[in-house]
Design an enzyme around this catalytic site. Structure first.
Site, mmCIF file in Angstrom:
data_model
loop_
_atom_site.group_PDB
_atom_site.id
_atom_site.type_symbol
_atom_site.label_atom_id
_atom_site.label_comp_id
_atom_site.label_asym_id
_atom_site.label_seq_id
_atom_site.Cartn_x
_atom_site.Cartn_y
_atom_site.Cartn_z
ATOM 1 N N LYS A 76 0.857 -1.198 0.000
ATOM 2 C CA LYS A 76 0.000 0.000 0.000
ATOM 3 C C LYS A 76 0.889 1.243 0.000
ATOM 4 C CE LYS A 76 -3.908 2.114 2.519
ATOM 5 N NZ LYS A 76 -4.874 1.972 3.626
ATOM 6 N N SER A 151 -9.941 2.112 2.672
ATOM 7 C CA SER A 151 -9.057 2.905 1.846
ATOM 8 C C SER A 151 -7.993 2.084 1.116
ATOM 9 C CB SER A 151 -8.327 3.948 2.721
ATOM 10 O OG SER A 151 -7.475 3.297 3.656
ATOM 11 N N SER A 175 -10.306 -0.256 6.909
ATOM 12 C CA SER A 175 -9.731 -0.232 5.556
ATOM 13 C C SER A 175 -9.038 -1.503 5.077
ATOM 14 C CB SER A 175 -8.759 0.935 5.430
ATOM 15 O OG SER A 175 -9.488 2.117 5.293
HETATM 16 N N1 GLN Z 1 -13.540 4.553 6.037
HETATM 17 C C1 GLN Z 1 -12.916 5.073 7.203
HETATM 18 C C2 GLN Z 1 -12.508 6.508 6.980
HETATM 19 O O1 GLN Z 1 -12.800 7.014 5.967
HETATM 20 C C3 GLN Z 1 -11.752 4.226 7.616
HETATM 21 C C4 GLN Z 1 -10.585 4.381 6.728
HETATM 22 C C5 GLN Z 1 -9.413 3.555 7.179
HETATM 23 O O2 GLN Z 1 -9.564 2.535 7.864
HETATM 24 N N2 GLN Z 1 -8.227 3.999 6.806
HETATM 25 O O3 GLN Z 1 -11.884 7.112 7.781
#
Ligand code: GLN
Length: 492
Positions: A76, A151, A175
């Site tokens: 990532k 994400s 995420s």
């Molecule tokens: N969807 C959540 C957010 O937008 C979690 C994102 C994540 O776990 N990085 O913050």
């Protein structure tokens, strides 16, 4: 080879039936074929990748290979990797070449693994659909008109489309697990502090945790053996003894107590996803598990609490992007303040700006007590809910996400609908607990596509080996995790 487990890839590499260079080239060929459509990778550097594969082959020839030596992984783009452009999905860091390796990257390097490239992600890991990336969205390999989740959307699509043997992700509120559910693979968010955050670009430091994204629990266990470990460079790294996460995979599940939180099966859960989860629970009963009704009463507060705390931490973490030391700097400005303002206005996207505004607001004098402090208090109550639940059961199960993959653009104008994607995952981040999502079946979409849905397994602190055992036993009697999307040949 593309559907092989990490263990069988390792066996083939060490038996020299395939070289790491050949295996890596096979993945690079698939990336050339499908990445222009899917957009899972945003940085490739084939010279570096193939040099690592050659080094791995030399290591194998010398007889000093480890379990993951020579296996190609996707990373990532939140992890700094020395000499690689490391963007975190943002224009702000579009030209940033990391001068050092994140701990996660150096652990994979030390294991002799091959880095295939850096994967697309929501900007600064803020999102549930990969649509906030400065580098464009990612297509879900099961249906190109849908999102892969976020994400870690690029890693998710790369694993699902078999554009890597496995990948890394990070999970601040879901995420790893939500994309695992939407793309049909196995993803684990470890206990907070188990994997070092050193060199992992910070979003919300008290919640961020890196973890494996792979086909199976067995693969995740091998990756955890490499990723987990104390790191004095991360002040929140836990000095927990090194473990072999594969050690309990074969244990029987007879007598395992599975807690089902009432709140996870209430309003908001898609009925077709609920059916998939119920069928998985039935399978666990057949494996000898006992089902226990539990309650996590503060579940509905987890999203509001998270959207106070995560933006608060983000507003502080992202203040370092001021256009001075690194990152985007506006071409024209009048004075220092104007340079800050223009650089940040140009470098950050809309969702990141929204979070910085919310975070700054909830931390400001006069509002701190009403929002930030209150949210911290409720965070404690949410953690206590789990502590009480684990007195009655060994693991908790439920859905990982409320729905299957949604259409690209469907939720972009409605941030709250987007935020609800993490309703079943966010509370474990708030409590610091480990959670995973495993493929549990498919739901037919209204337009006739089979879309994966994931079962979530939540464990007690540092109980990853047991969670992996629970997942592995299910994967011995089902083959959802082996299913691959049929992708149209060539570019679209
Ligand atoms: N969807 C959540 C957010 O937008 C979690 C994102 C994540 O776990 N990085 O913050």
């Amino acid at each position: 080879m593309i559907n092989s487990s990490l263990k069988s890839l390792s066996t083939a590499l060490q038996a020299k039936t395939i070289s790491s260079v050949e295996l890596t080239q096979e993945y690079l060929n698939r990336i050339h074929q499908f990445n222009p459509t899917i957009n899972a990778y945003i940085t490739l550097d084939e010279a570096k990748t193939l040099a690592q594969a050659q080094a791995a082959d030399a290591r194998i020839a010398a007889g000093s290979a480890d379990a993951l030596t020579g296996i190609p992984f996707a990373q990532k783009d939140i992890f700094c990797a020395k000499g690689w452009v490391t963007t975190c999905g943002s224009k702000m860091l579009a030209n940033f070449v990391a001068p050092y390796d994140a701990d996660v990257i150096s652990q994979f390097d030390a294991a002799g693994a091959v880095n295939l490239g850096k994967t697309n992600m929501d900007e600064f890991a803020m999102g549930s659909s990969n649509e906030t990336s400065f580098f464009g969205g990612v297509k879900n390999p099961w249906d190109f008109s849908r999102v892969p989740g976020g994400s870690s959307g690029g890693s998710a699509a790369a694993v699902a489309a078999r554009l890597c043997a496995a990948a890394t992700g990070t999970d601040t509120g879901g995420s790893i697990r939500q994309p695992a559910s939407l793309c049909g693979f196995t993803g684990l968010k470890p206990t907070y502090g188990l994997v070092s955050r050193y060199g992992m670009i910070a979003f919300a430091s008290s919640l961020d945790q890196a973890g494996p994204m792979a086909k199976s629990a067995e693969d995740c266990a091998l990756m955890m053996n490499v990723m987990a470990g104390f790191d004095e460079r991360d002040s929140t790294s836990v000095n927990h003894p090194k473990e072999d996460y594969s050690r309990d995979l074969k244990q029987s599940l007879k007598g395992l107590k599975i807690g089902l939180p009432r709140e996870y099966f209430a309003e908001g859960l898609d009925t077709s996803v609920a059916k998939v989860i119920e069928a998985a629970i039935e399978q666990y009963k057949k494996l000898g598990a006992e089902i226990i009704d539990i309650s996590l009463p503060n579940t509905s507060l987890s999203i509001p609490v998270y959207y106070v705390l995560a933006p608060a931490e983000a507003s502080s973490n992202l203040s370092r992007y001021d256009g001075v030391r690194f990152g985007h700097r506006a071409a024209q400005y009048d004075d220092l303040m104007d340079m800050y303002m223009k650089s940040r206005a140009e470098g950050f996207g809309a969702e990141v700006k929204r979070r910085i505004l919310i975070g700054t607001y909830v931390l400001s004098a006069g509002y701190y007590d009403a929002y930030y402090l209150k949210a911290q208090q409720i965070r404690r109550l949410i953690a206590q809910d789990f502590t009480d639940a684990f007195k009655k059961c060994d693991v908790i199960m439920g859905p990982a996400a409320p729905s299957t993959a949604f259409k690209i653009g469907e939720k972009t104008d409605d941030p709250v609908a987007m935020y609800l994607q993490d309703i079943y995952t966010i509370s474990t981040n708030l409590a610091g607990l480990p959670g995973m999502s495993i493929p549990a079946g498919f739901v037919m979409s209204e337009d006739g596509k089979d879309l994966p849905a994931g079962l979530q397994i939540i464990g007690n602190y540092f109980d990853e080996a047991r969670m992996l055992n629970v997942a592995h036993q299910y994967q011995q009697v089902t083959d959802w995790h082996m299913k691959m999307p049929v992708m149209p040949e060539g570019k679209q």
